[in-house]
Enzyme design. Sequence first.
Site, PDB file in Angstrom:
ATOM      1  N   LYS A 193      -1.992   3.335 -14.711  1.00  0.00           N
ATOM      2  CA  LYS A 193      -2.126   3.569 -13.267  1.00  0.00           C
ATOM      3  C   LYS A 193      -1.406   4.851 -12.856  1.00  0.00           C
ATOM      4  CE  LYS A 193      -2.797   3.326  -8.920  1.00  0.00           C
ATOM      5  NZ  LYS A 193      -2.196   2.344  -8.013  1.00  0.00           N
ATOM      6  N   THR A 238       2.121  -0.606  -7.626  1.00  0.00           N
ATOM      7  CA  THR A 238       2.317   0.513  -8.547  1.00  0.00           C
ATOM      8  C   THR A 238       3.814   0.695  -8.734  1.00  0.00           C
ATOM      9  OG1 THR A 238       0.291   1.602  -7.819  1.00  0.00           O
ATOM     10  CG2 THR A 238       1.910   2.964  -8.965  1.00  0.00           C
ATOM     11  N   LYS A 255       6.143   9.233  -4.687  1.00  0.00           N
ATOM     12  CA  LYS A 255       6.783   8.175  -5.485  1.00  0.00           C
ATOM     13  C   LYS A 255       6.098   8.032  -6.834  1.00  0.00           C
ATOM     14  CE  LYS A 255       5.105   4.257  -5.437  1.00  0.00           C
ATOM     15  NZ  LYS A 255       4.465   2.944  -5.201  1.00  0.00           N
TER      16      LYS A 255
END
Length: 292
Positions: free
Chosen positions: A164, A88, A232
Site C-alpha cells: 500500500k 494505512t 504521512k
Amino acid sequence: MEIGIIGLGAMGREMARNLAAAGHTVIAWNRSGGQVEGVRMVETPVQALQADLAITMLSDDTAIREVLLHPNLLLKARPGLVHVVASTISVGFARALVEIHDAAGVAYVSAPVLGRPDVAAKGELNILAAGAPGALEKAKPALEAIGKRIWDMGDAPPMANAAKIACNMMIAMAIEAMAEAVVLTDTNGVSRERFFELILGTLFGSRPYQSYSGNIVRGAYQPGFKASLGLKDLRFASDAAAQAGRALPMLAAVLGRMTEAVEVGMGDMDWSAMAALTIDPHVHDAAQRRPR
C-alpha cells in the site's frame, strides 16, 4: 456475521454502511460519535472487539496506539476474534502489531485499501490483504462487501502495508510527473486539456492519471485525499526504505515537494495540490520563503 468497526471517518462510514447493506450485523465506535444508517453505535472500542470480526479504520499508527494498544484492549477481545486493520500504517508498526496480536491471542489481518471515499461509497475499493490463510478466509465475506477485488499480498500482514505504501508513493510520483510535464507544455503554448487528452489516450490511462490530471487542468484541489495524509504515507515509505538500507531518489523528491505543500498551507487540500508548487513559481517561492 457480526462486525465491529472502530473509526468512522470518511472511509469508515462508507465501509460500515456497505457492510450493513450486505446483511451483516454492524456495531461501531467512533471517537467523535456520529450515526450511520443500519449501524448500532457502542460506547467503547472494546465493545466492537466482541464481534466475530473487527475492522479498524483509524487515521495512523498513533491513533491505533491510543485507542487500542495503550489501554491493552486486545487482551479483552472476544476469543476467536479476527482483527482487520484497514488503515494505512507503517511497515514497522505492522511488524509490531504481529507480535502484539500473537501475545493477545487475536488473529491479525492487514488490509489497507486503494480508493477514496467516493469509491468506498460504491463498495469498489481494491483491498490489499495479508495474513494467515484461516484469518483471511474468515475476513473474506466482510472484505467482499466493501471492495470489488481482494488482492492477496501474502501470509505476513506487513506485506500488505509495504504494498500500500508503495502504491501511494507511485501515485505521488505520477502527480509530480504530470506537474513537470505541464511546465513544459504550458510554456510552449499547448493547452492542458489537449496534452492530457493525448496522455490519457496513449501512454498513461490509469485511474491516478485520470483523476489527478483533471485537478491539474482546473487548478482546483478540493479534498479527496488530504495532502497531510499523503505526507504521512510518504514518510512511511521513506522510513521503510531506510529500514531496508536503500536510497530512493524519486521518493526523496516527492517527499520534499509534499512537505512544502503542507508547510505552505495546503495540508487540508487534495494531495495533488503539490502540483501547484511545480507549475506556479509564485506558489513555490512563497513556500520557500515560509519560515521552517
